[in-house]
Design an enzyme around this catalytic site. Structure first.
Site, PDB file in Angstrom:
ATOM      1  N   SER A  78      62.676  25.558  23.455  1.00  0.00           N
ATOM      2  CA  SER A  78      62.266  25.052  22.088  1.00  0.00           C
ATOM      3  C   SER A  78      60.844  24.802  21.026  1.00  0.00           C
ATOM      4  CB  SER A  78      62.991  23.390  22.996  1.00  0.00           C
ATOM      5  OG  SER A  78      63.071  22.968  21.061  1.00  0.00           O
ATOM      6  N   ASP A 117      73.926  28.738  21.147  1.00  0.00           N
ATOM      7  CA  ASP A 117      72.248  27.707  20.977  1.00  0.00           C
ATOM      8  C   ASP A 117      72.847  27.319  19.662  1.00  0.00           C
ATOM      9  OD1 ASP A 117      70.128  26.442  19.970  1.00  0.00           O
ATOM     10  OD2 ASP A 117      68.921  27.702  20.997  1.00  0.00           O
ATOM     11  N   HIS A 137      71.409  25.658  24.364  1.00  0.00           N
ATOM     12  CA  HIS A 137      69.466  25.060  23.628  1.00  0.00           C
ATOM     13  C   HIS A 137      69.008  25.160  25.118  1.00  0.00           C
ATOM     14  CE1 HIS A 137      66.542  24.649  21.409  1.00  0.00           C
ATOM     15  NE2 HIS A 137      66.211  23.253  21.302  1.00  0.00           N
TER      16      HIS A 137
END
Length: 280
Positions: free
Chosen positions: A98, A228, A256
């Site tokens: 991320s 995601d 995610h």
């Protein structure tokens, strides 16, 4: 604890320090606990010296008053170098997820000597520009716009974080709420002041690189889930296209982050990617 430049960073290592080093960088707002201990040990058992750490304002690292962060995004990039220095490492294979993937990219651009290779998970380009990439999903946007949390109430924070984890999972696989709740509770209770994680949402950039991702010269692996909701798959595809020679590994129905169902797959990919120059 790493004490340097007037701050403290909490780190944990796994494996033999003589093995090739792997530095794990979690997303902003997330402590090192989100790098599952079993995942770290799998990498260590595969012959890697693994380091995870708490960003500022997470876990046991230096924490600032909510709304008053005394640092910038560039400082978070510098913290990765500080962790390596504290472990007497000149460079490491860097794995970021991320926003941690964005920090890893910036580390490779601004501190190229510190990066042996990159693994970028569930992330997007750290370099600004009009890329025509898809926005987060409608469900994700509904959650972030409507969610309410009382940051002074630990139980309210836990409920919010579990609900957020459910959204991030993407909705195509069963969601293990019990496991998510246990991790979130541990994270909240371990932090100096969990409300301080909100500082990551309003950090000034600081002196960040604006170089092209095409200038990244280290071997790069991009890992991205097809479900995601924050960065739809096209973000990972575009990232792999921008970095010369980068490879893309897609995870079917993954959301995610590093999900339990994908940990072995991701660990195997990291071990394979970081095997260049290591002994069999």
């Amino acid at each position: 604890m790493v004490a340097v430049d007037g701050i403290e960073l909490c780190t944990e290592s796994f494996g033999d320090p003589s093995d090739p080093p792997v530095l794990l960088i979690m997303g902003t707002g997330a402590s090192m606990l989100w790098w599952d201990e079993g995942f770290c040990r799998t990498l260590a058992e595969g012959g890697r010296f693994v380091i995870r750490y708490d960003h500022r304002d997470t876990g046991r690292s230096t924490t600032y008053e909510p709304g008053r962060p005394g640092y910038t995004g560039a400082d978070l990039v510098g913290d990765a170098v500080r962790v390596l220095d504290a472990h007497e490492l000149q460079a490491a294979h860097v794995v970021g997820v991320s926003a941690g993937g964005a920090l890893a990219q910036l580390l490779a651009l601004d501190h190229a000597e510190s990066v042996l290779s990159l693994v970028l998970i569930s992330t997007s380009s750290a370099v600004p520009g009009d890329r025509g990439l898809p926005s987060p999903t409608e469900e994700f946007m509904r959650f972030v716009s409507a969610a309410h949390v009382d940051w002074s109430d630990g139980e309210s924070v836990i409920e919010h974080q579990v609900a957020y984890a459910r959204v991030l999972a993407g909705g195509r696989r069963p969601f293990d709420e019990a496991a998510a709740r246990a991790l979130v509770r541990r994270d909240v209770e371990r932090a100096h002041d969990f409300a301080a994680v909100r500082n990551h949402d309003s950090l000034p950039d600081g002196d960040l690189s604006h170089a092209s991702l095409s200038s990244i010269a280290v071997p790069t692996l991009v890992i991205h889930g097809t479900a995601d909701p924050m960065f739809p798959l096209r973000h990972g595809q575009a990232l792999a296209e921008q970095i010369s020679g980068a490879r893309l590994l897609t995870l079917e129905d993954a959301g995610h982050g590093v999900e339990r169902a994908d940990r072995q797959t991701i660990a195997a990919a990291v071990l394979e990617h970081t095997s260049a120059g290591t002994a069999d």
